[in-house]
Design a protein around this motif. Structure first.
Motif, PDB file in Angstrom:
ATOM      1  N   ILE B  72       0.836  -1.200   0.000  1.00  0.00           N
ATOM      2  CA  ILE B  72       0.000   0.000   0.000  1.00  0.00           C
ATOM      3  C   ILE B  72       0.875   1.256   0.000  1.00  0.00           C
ATOM      4  O   ILE B  72       0.620   2.219  -0.721  1.00  0.00           O
ATOM      5  CB  ILE B  72      -0.944  -0.009   1.236  1.00  0.00           C
ATOM      6  N   HIS B  73       1.915   1.215   0.776  1.00  0.00           N
ATOM      7  CA  HIS B  73       2.788   2.371   0.908  1.00  0.00           C
ATOM      8  C   HIS B  73       3.598   2.624  -0.361  1.00  0.00           C
ATOM      9  O   HIS B  73       3.772   3.762  -0.793  1.00  0.00           O
ATOM     10  CB  HIS B  73       3.723   2.133   2.105  1.00  0.00           C
ATOM     11  N   GLU B  74       4.110   1.540  -0.945  1.00  0.00           N
ATOM     12  CA  GLU B  74       5.080   1.705  -2.043  1.00  0.00           C
ATOM     13  C   GLU B  74       4.447   1.833  -3.423  1.00  0.00           C
ATOM     14  O   GLU B  74       5.089   2.346  -4.340  1.00  0.00           O
ATOM     15  CB  GLU B  74       6.054   0.508  -2.058  1.00  0.00           C
ATOM     16  N   ALA B  75       3.247   1.310  -3.588  1.00  0.00           N
ATOM     17  CA  ALA B  75       2.662   1.252  -4.937  1.00  0.00           C
ATOM     18  C   ALA B  75       1.299   1.945  -4.967  1.00  0.00           C
ATOM     19  O   ALA B  75       0.271   1.318  -5.212  1.00  0.00           O
ATOM     20  CB  ALA B  75       2.545  -0.203  -5.376  1.00  0.00           C
ATOM     21  N   PRO B  76       1.283   3.277  -4.752  1.00  0.00           N
ATOM     22  CA  PRO B  76       0.003   3.971  -4.625  1.00  0.00           C
ATOM     23  C   PRO B  76      -0.845   3.963  -5.904  1.00  0.00           C
ATOM     24  O   PRO B  76      -2.062   4.188  -5.822  1.00  0.00           O
ATOM     25  CB  PRO B  76       0.408   5.405  -4.246  1.00  0.00           C
ATOM     26  N   LEU B  77      -0.257   3.706  -7.043  1.00  0.00           N
ATOM     27  CA  LEU B  77      -1.066   3.663  -8.270  1.00  0.00           C
ATOM     28  C   LEU B  77      -1.899   2.385  -8.369  1.00  0.00           C
ATOM     29  O   LEU B  77      -2.817   2.291  -9.179  1.00  0.00           O
ATOM     30  CB  LEU B  77      -0.179   3.754  -9.517  1.00  0.00           C
TER      31      LEU B  77
END
Lengths: 371, 371
Positions: B72-77
């Motif tokens: 969730i934190h690293e891949a907001p797209l």
């Protein structure tokens, strides 16, 4: 040593024959090592140190020039074949040499792309050999350890435990998780480990609520859980242990969670013996934990360890495996409370005829670190 | 950062569409990271930190509970989906959510067993989505580095070179290859490397005749070649370099081999520019070496480096790739003389519009270590 490999190969050939095969192609790294002694490592999914071809007319270890000398030295039962441009092109000839007609391959280790390349090469050559995807037939053999393998695993574990004791003696508030993980690695390597069984987990405070946390820049503080899950590899074999300590005084939550896990683990180990169901052993620990912490324990209770860090059997609520004497499994109940953190206790356990032997020797309740 | 990933995803979607696909499944670790920012690592062939599902109606990162917060934190797209019992069961629903009908997957990353499980799940659910094996479409994108990627690679290389200089300063006869490899690792890690790009090669004397020697207990001695091939990983990106030094005075063979390689490497680098053929660059070095050492140089001249230690393009006599500005390749001619040993010199080179920039900064001819 040759006798060991010959016996393993005989067992595998029996299994092949019972499943309607006369030959197999072994590409999985640990299976390759287990069946031949060859220690070449693949290092990445897309690379391969070689393959074993096992058939009625012979045994071939196919590899590339990087590994030729090691292969000859380590796998004397096998004819070493060096391929120049990959295995694909030479495969038809090699299968012919070992007299293969119906050939099992490990379905989890051969990619779709590689299988297509193999199939194209066989077709082009006019070979009549047939490649058939099959579940791993070496894994069930590897699950039951010989006395020598158990001894090697004890040595891997002794290195890991000595490293933990050394690091624990220097734990102090303000160290980062990353720094502690690196100290663990240095202590294992300097004591003779080939390497780590897996990247060390060091998780402090709320991070300990993540069962597979990655060590970060968080500094450890007094009174909170500090979870360390680590293992060394020695002569190819893995160890796997977890301890959760606290710097200074544990809070009431820590004590309650720790005591629950301690009891859950003891009960699970009591339930282990030759013939026991992995699912039942898991349920013993899970049932006990859920009386107090209904949602605390999300993962399986344990897994086999050996040349791989995760191998057969599993102690799991998802799938049942029957435990057999000679298996080595982890027993690792954990309780994870979001925001607060988590505790996991993990020992390695040898299944015996009448019960179980805990292979770890670290004092188990020595989890309070004076500061 | 989101702009970077959006642009990469747009490029990929164009490629998909040109190849007759409306969607893809990304399981290869470095592609997953490159397209989403998610840094979860698979750690072994049989394990997976997750998959990207990229389709006309959405972007999903499917993973398990261990990685949920990182994802969730690293891949907001991406919408993060957490599967409970593996990707197979949830795949039909997820493909439907992203509006996928004809779905490319990376043929080298999906095993036959996994593909069969996917296909069975799709069939069972009545899904009409079709999974099609395809060569990796992200690899050609990754081959051309952005300014930020090049900067990160310079940092990885700076760590590696500083580590080498520190170890070199303490080289002395009697050290084992293994001990030197471990010193290299400690120096890289303590300077901030995430880890090694690959297991360090330290090969002395005759062992240096093996291009991929594994460091052993052999003690290094004066006057013989001591080959060190090493790299650090920093923020995911790899460095890769080789130096061959000699303790004390080099013999005449050492001098002749070294000078030949030095010149071969310089000529190859001179031949590199945007549009050059990798095969031609390889031939420049190979032709020069073969004038003096006809059988000395067995492997390819170099390979791309980036998130993976070996990636597109190759500088090879086997297959031709066209070099493009922004690619980073190794140039690593070697000469191996059985019994005697070998020398390899390896630099990392950035392809530019008009030529090439050597990224290494270590003094190149500083290979004689006083003892």
């Amino acid at each position: 040593m040759n006798d060991i490999y010959r016996k393993r190969l005989d067992t595998l050939q029996d299994t092949l024959s019972r499943n309607g095969f006369d030959a197999c192609l072994i590409m999985q790294e640990e299976n390759r090592r287990y069946l031949s002694g060859f220690t070449g490592e693949d290092n990445s999914v897309d690379e391969s140190a070689g393959a074993l071809l096992i058939g009625p007319k012979g045994l071939i270890l196919a590899t590339d020039s990087r590994f030729e000398l090691h292969a000859i030295h380590e796998a004397p039962l096998f004819d070493v074949h060096v391929y120049k441009t990959g295995l694909d092109k030479d495969l038809p000839e090699l299968l012919d040499r070992v007299g293969a007609s119906r050939v099992a391959f490990e379905e989890t280790r051969v990619s779709v792309g590689r299988f297509n390349a193999f199939a194209a090469a066989l077709k082009k050559s006019g070979s009549t050999a047939e490649l058939v995807a099959h579940e791993d037939m070496t894994a069930p053999m590897r699950a039951i350890k010989s006395a020598d393998e158990i001894q090697t695993m004890r040595e891997a574990l002794a290195i890991a435990e000595a490293a933990f004791s050394a690091v624990k003696a220097n734990l102090t508030p303000g160290l980062t998780e990353k720094a502690i993980a690196w100290e663990m690695e240095k202590e294992m390597r300097s004591r003779g480990a080939d390497g780590l069984s897996f990247p060390t987990i060091v998780a402090s405070g709320p991070n300990a609520a993540l069962p597979h946390a990655v060590p970060g820049d968080r500094k450890v503080a007094p009174g909170e859980p500090l979870l360390i899950d680590w293992g060394s590899r020695y002569n190819g074999y893995c160890s796997d242990s977890t301890r959760t300590v606290v710097l200074g005084s544990p809070c009431d939550t820590f004590k309650r969670v720790f005591d629950t896990l301690f009891e859950a683990q003891a009960r699970a180990i009591d339930a282990i013996c030759d013939g026991a169901s992995g699912k039942t052993v898991d349920a013993v620990a899970r049932g006990f934990i859920e009386q107090t912490f209904p949602d605390g324990f999300g993962h399986g209770l344990g897994h086999g360890v050996g040349l791989e860090i995760h191998e057969a059997p599993r102690l799991s609520y998802l799938k049942d495996h029957t435990l057999k004497a000679g298996m080595v499994v982890t027993v690792e109940p954990g309780i994870y409370l979001p925001e607060w953190g988590g505790i996991r206790l993990e020992n390695m356990v040898l299944v015996t005829e009448n019960g179980a032997e805990v292979l770890n020797t670290l004092d188990y309740r020595d989890h309070i670190v004076a500061i």
